[in-house]
Design an enzyme around this catalytic site. Structure first.
Site, PDB file in Angstrom:
ATOM      1  N   CYS A   1      35.729  66.743  38.867  1.00  0.00           N
ATOM      2  CA  CYS A   1      36.786  65.738  39.026  1.00  0.00           C
ATOM      3  C   CYS A   1      37.149  65.133  37.677  1.00  0.00           C
ATOM      4  CB  CYS A   1      36.333  64.660  39.990  1.00  0.00           C
ATOM      5  SG  CYS A   1      34.700  64.039  39.590  1.00  0.00           S
TER       6      CYS A   1
ATOM      7  N   GLU B   1      30.588  53.508  41.864  1.00  0.00           N
ATOM      8  CA  GLU B   1      29.308  54.133  42.159  1.00  0.00           C
ATOM      9  C   GLU B   1      28.433  54.082  40.906  1.00  0.00           C
ATOM     10  OE1 GLU B   1      29.093  57.285  45.198  1.00  0.00           O
ATOM     11  OE2 GLU B   1      30.866  58.045  44.181  1.00  0.00           O
TER      12      GLU B   1
ATOM     13  N   GLU C   1      35.648  58.330  46.125  1.00  0.00           N
ATOM     14  CA  GLU C   1      35.818  58.918  44.793  1.00  0.00           C
ATOM     15  C   GLU C   1      36.581  60.220  44.984  1.00  0.00           C
ATOM     16  OE1 GLU C   1      35.466  57.782  41.929  1.00  0.00           O
ATOM     17  OE2 GLU C   1      34.265  56.004  42.376  1.00  0.00           O
TER      18      GLU C   1
ATOM     19  N   ASN D   1      31.348  70.465  44.757  1.00  0.00           N
ATOM     20  CA  ASN D   1      31.261  70.820  43.331  1.00  0.00           C
ATOM     21  C   ASN D   1      30.034  70.261  42.614  1.00  0.00           C
ATOM     22  OD1 ASN D   1      32.384  68.235  43.520  1.00  0.00           O
ATOM     23  ND2 ASN D   1      33.311  68.435  41.513  1.00  0.00           N
TER      24      ASN D   1
HETATM   25  P1  NAP Z   1      37.231  67.766  50.574  1.00  0.00           P
HETATM   26  O1  NAP Z   1      37.838  68.962  51.146  1.00  0.00           O
HETATM   27  O2  NAP Z   1      37.975  66.478  50.650  1.00  0.00           O
HETATM   28  O3  NAP Z   1      35.805  67.616  51.276  1.00  0.00           O
HETATM   29  C1  NAP Z   1      34.906  66.597  50.906  1.00  0.00           C
HETATM   30  C2  NAP Z   1      33.967  66.346  52.075  1.00  0.00           C
HETATM   31  O4  NAP Z   1      34.709  65.786  53.151  1.00  0.00           O
HETATM   32  C3  NAP Z   1      33.309  67.611  52.610  1.00  0.00           C
HETATM   33  O5  NAP Z   1      32.004  67.319  53.020  1.00  0.00           O
HETATM   34  C4  NAP Z   1      34.204  67.922  53.811  1.00  0.00           C
HETATM   35  O6  NAP Z   1      33.592  68.735  54.782  1.00  0.00           O
HETATM   36  C5  NAP Z   1      34.450  66.528  54.332  1.00  0.00           C
HETATM   37  N1  NAP Z   1      35.557  66.436  55.276  1.00  0.00           N
HETATM   38  C6  NAP Z   1      36.576  67.303  55.473  1.00  0.00           C
HETATM   39  N2  NAP Z   1      37.382  66.853  56.464  1.00  0.00           N
HETATM   40  C7  NAP Z   1      36.856  65.683  56.890  1.00  0.00           C
HETATM   41  C8  NAP Z   1      37.225  64.736  57.885  1.00  0.00           C
HETATM   42  N3  NAP Z   1      38.314  64.890  58.638  1.00  0.00           N
HETATM   43  N4  NAP Z   1      36.447  63.646  58.055  1.00  0.00           N
HETATM   44  C9  NAP Z   1      35.356  63.452  57.302  1.00  0.00           C
HETATM   45  N5  NAP Z   1      34.944  64.316  56.349  1.00  0.00           N
HETATM   46  C10 NAP Z   1      35.699  65.413  56.134  1.00  0.00           C
HETATM   47  O7  NAP Z   1      36.858  67.958  49.015  1.00  0.00           O
HETATM   48  P2  NAP Z   1      36.121  69.211  48.360  1.00  0.00           P
HETATM   49  O8  NAP Z   1      37.092  70.339  48.318  1.00  0.00           O
HETATM   50  O9  NAP Z   1      34.788  69.408  48.981  1.00  0.00           O
HETATM   51  O10 NAP Z   1      35.851  68.663  46.889  1.00  0.00           O
HETATM   52  C11 NAP Z   1      36.782  68.744  45.866  1.00  0.00           C
HETATM   53  C12 NAP Z   1      37.429  67.395  45.650  1.00  0.00           C
HETATM   54  O11 NAP Z   1      36.427  66.423  45.364  1.00  0.00           O
HETATM   55  C13 NAP Z   1      38.345  67.381  44.452  1.00  0.00           C
HETATM   56  O12 NAP Z   1      39.510  66.667  44.764  1.00  0.00           O
HETATM   57  C14 NAP Z   1      37.541  66.636  43.400  1.00  0.00           C
HETATM   58  O13 NAP Z   1      38.296  66.009  42.409  1.00  0.00           O
HETATM   59  C15 NAP Z   1      36.807  65.651  44.240  1.00  0.00           C
HETATM   60  N6  NAP Z   1      35.639  65.114  43.544  1.00  0.00           N
HETATM   61  C16 NAP Z   1      35.681  63.822  43.103  1.00  0.00           C
HETATM   62  C17 NAP Z   1      34.612  63.281  42.426  1.00  0.00           C
HETATM   63  C18 NAP Z   1      34.639  61.855  41.956  1.00  0.00           C
HETATM   64  O14 NAP Z   1      33.578  61.269  41.810  1.00  0.00           O
HETATM   65  N7  NAP Z   1      35.798  61.281  41.719  1.00  0.00           N
HETATM   66  C19 NAP Z   1      33.476  64.052  42.192  1.00  0.00           C
HETATM   67  C20 NAP Z   1      33.475  65.363  42.655  1.00  0.00           C
HETATM   68  C21 NAP Z   1      34.557  65.881  43.343  1.00  0.00           C
HETATM   69  P3  NAP Z   1      33.794  70.336  54.716  1.00  0.00           P
HETATM   70  O15 NAP Z   1      32.987  70.799  53.580  1.00  0.00           O
HETATM   71  O16 NAP Z   1      33.287  70.820  56.013  1.00  0.00           O
HETATM   72  O17 NAP Z   1      35.259  70.570  54.557  1.00  0.00           O
END
Ligand code: NAP
Length: 480
Positions: free
Chosen positions: A283, A461, A249, A151
């Site tokens: 987020c 962070e 995060e 995102n």
């Molecule tokens: P996600 O599905 O958890 O993926 C995040 C990252 O982790 C991606 O690069 C993903 O790769 C990777 N990943 C997936 N499975 C993994 C594994 N088994 N081991 C290591 N890495 C793995 O999250 P998203 O859908 O990309 O992002 C949305 C989420 O991010 C929401 O929950 C949002 O709230 C959160 N977010 C939080 C913040 C904050 O600072 N608090 C900021 C932005 C977003 P792939 O792309 O290949 O699946």
């Protein structure tokens, strides 16, 4: 149709992927931005080994050289902000002004950490023993694995890479598979900044393929992750087993409290902004609007009016307020949650349906649900789309209790003209970031970012606080 191939960056070389995946514009599914390498475990291993080999010289090298490189990266990002922001809008679906804003933020982050290279300090303290002095210094952690979500495809890689390099670490970045374009563009800029080969490596591919090999690699000393709670929790377990430093995060279910004494126009504008701009895919988005009784009817009516004026459309088109949802699976999740909310008893008072655009894309009308309660799934689980719900409460005390009634704790806002309630809310909100008369989303780049409860785990962070994660403390005793 042939598209340009984008390779991984390993040890200063562009290395072909084991395979390639297309990067598709969610505003127009016929528009393929390019083909991006998919690494396998062997390439991941090569990247970690290159980073390990580069670490001794980089971690003890000249800090002016580090500062110059980071400054150069920031300068180029800022000079190309329009182009990078357009790429971001094209691959992720944020509007072009939002994309340019995010690219600008990434440039500023590199500039900030260029300065931080020169500001890292320690302490000299008296020893309790005669003839002994004590020095406390900070040193880099080692090779860090950075895992980023889709995102914020340039700002989040930037806010992890810049401090990691500034404090002398070497990096292996795995960006989100959905949006590798901005990470690749950033890597290309870094590759020309004067940073030695192997210090920064880009390994694109699926988390399900290279996630485990990265997290569990013995050459990785620490993992900084941003993404969902489910993936983050598993990574934390793996890091604990391997005794690695970890920073997570994760999601949010951020409350926006609107009190009777709020400025109505301001309350509506900040609610619309933080709930629906960037397609609600932040987020820090406000997904729970907690509204007190007396203002509730006026607030609901004004929200419906303002939402009717929002233009959903192609992220790159002038005048678009809200771009598409980033992927089909995210769109399905958003629509599912609207249905789940209604099945739980919520009333859909605006939007909530898929829209047709002039091109085939993942368009959705922002959804507002009223008559919801904190027990409902719609208020407990992160939707991560343009979906917000209203919780009606009697007064401030109930509003505060509802705001804190969540497993998350990232950002929380209050709209009020009362100093008394604003002051109380600042102290008693259980979120890591509190906003008074401001949207819950939208933060500065030079101060700590992060939450409490299920939203964050480990050190904060951004800003100077980033040194907690990207350095380790050494205590040195010197006998005179
Ligand atoms: P996600 O599905 O958890 O993926 C995040 C990252 O982790 C991606 O690069 C993903 O790769 C990777 N990943 C997936 N499975 C993994 C594994 N088994 N081991 C290591 N890495 C793995 O999250 P998203 O859908 O990309 O992002 C949305 C989420 O991010 C929401 O929950 C949002 O709230 C959160 N977010 C939080 C913040 C904050 O600072 N608090 C900021 C932005 C977003 P792939 O792309 O290949 O699946």
């Amino acid at each position: 149709m042939t598209t340009q191939k984008h390779d991984n960056l390993i040890n200063g070389q562009w290395v072909a992927g084991a395979s390639y995946a297309p990067n598709i514009n969610p505003s127009n599914l016929a528009d393929v931005i390019g083909d991006y390498a998919q690494a396998d475990a062997a390439q991941l291993d090569a990247a970690v080994q290159a980073a390990q080999a580069a670490f001794p010289a980089w971690s003890t090298g000249n800090v002016q050289a580090r500062a110059d490189a980071l400054d150069k990266i920031g300068t180029e990002i800022l000079a190309r902000r329009e182009e990078l922001g357009t790429l971001l809008a094209r691959e992720e679906g944020k509007t072009k002004p939002e994309g340019i804003g995010e690219a600008t933020r990434a440039g500023n982050i590199f500039k900030f950490f260029a300065g931080e290279c020169l500001r890292l300090s320690g302490e000299i303290v008296p020893s309790v023993r005669s003839g002994v002095s004590v020095e406390i210094t900070r040193e880099p952690v080692g090779v860090v694995g950075l895992i980023t979500p889709w995102n914020f495809p340039i700002a989040i890689p930037a806010w992890k890479i810049a401090p990691a390099l500034a404090y002398g670490n070497c990096v292996v970045l795995k960006p989100a598979d959905l949006v590798p374009g901005c990470a690749w563009a950033l890597a290309e800029i870094i590759s020309r900044s004067g940073i030695p080969a192997g210090v920064f490596n880009l390994v694109m591919g699926r988390g399900s393929v290279i996630g485990d090999p990265l997290v569990n690699h013995p050459g990785i000393s620490a993992i900084s992750f941003t993404g969902s709670q489910g993936v983050g929790g598993r990574i934390a377990q793996q890091c604990a087993l391997n005794l690695k430093k970890v920073q997570l995060e994760m999601g949010g279910k951020n409350p926006q409290v609107i009190l009777d004494d709020a400025d109505l126009a301001q309350a509506v504008e900040l609610s619309v902004q933080s709930a629906f701009f960037s397609t609600g895919q932040r987020c820090t988005a406000s997904s729970r609007l907690i509204v007190t009784d007396a203002i509730y009817p006026r607030f609901l009516q004004a929200m419906q009016q303002r939402m009717a004026s929002l233009k959903v459309g192609d992220a790159l088109a002038a005048g678009t307020d809200i771009g598409p949802v980033s992927s089909l699976s995210q769109l399905e999740q958003d629509l599912d949650y609207v249905a789940i909310g209604q099945a739980e008893g919520a009333v859909l008072v605006a939007g909530g349906q898929r829209l047709q655009g002039s091109t085939e894309g993942f368009y959705m009308a922002p959804a507002l649900l009223s008559d919801t309660s904190s027990a409902m799934r719609i208020n407990r689980e992160e939707v991560f789309g343009p979906v917000a719900s209203i919780i009606r409460v009697k007064g401030y005390e109930e509003a505060l209790a509802e705001a804190n009634n969540t497993p998350f704790g990232l950002s929380a806002g209050i709209a009020t003209s009362s100093l008394k309630y604003a002051t109380h809310f600042k102290r008693h909100s259980q979120a890591g970031m509190v906003m008074v008369n401001l949207p819950t989303a939208g933060v500065d780049y030079h101060v700590p970012f992060g939450g409490r409860k299920g939203s964050s785990y480990g050190a904060r962070e951004q800003g100077r606080y980033a040194q907690e994660f990207f350095t380790t403390v050494k205590t040195v005793y010197v006998g005179n």
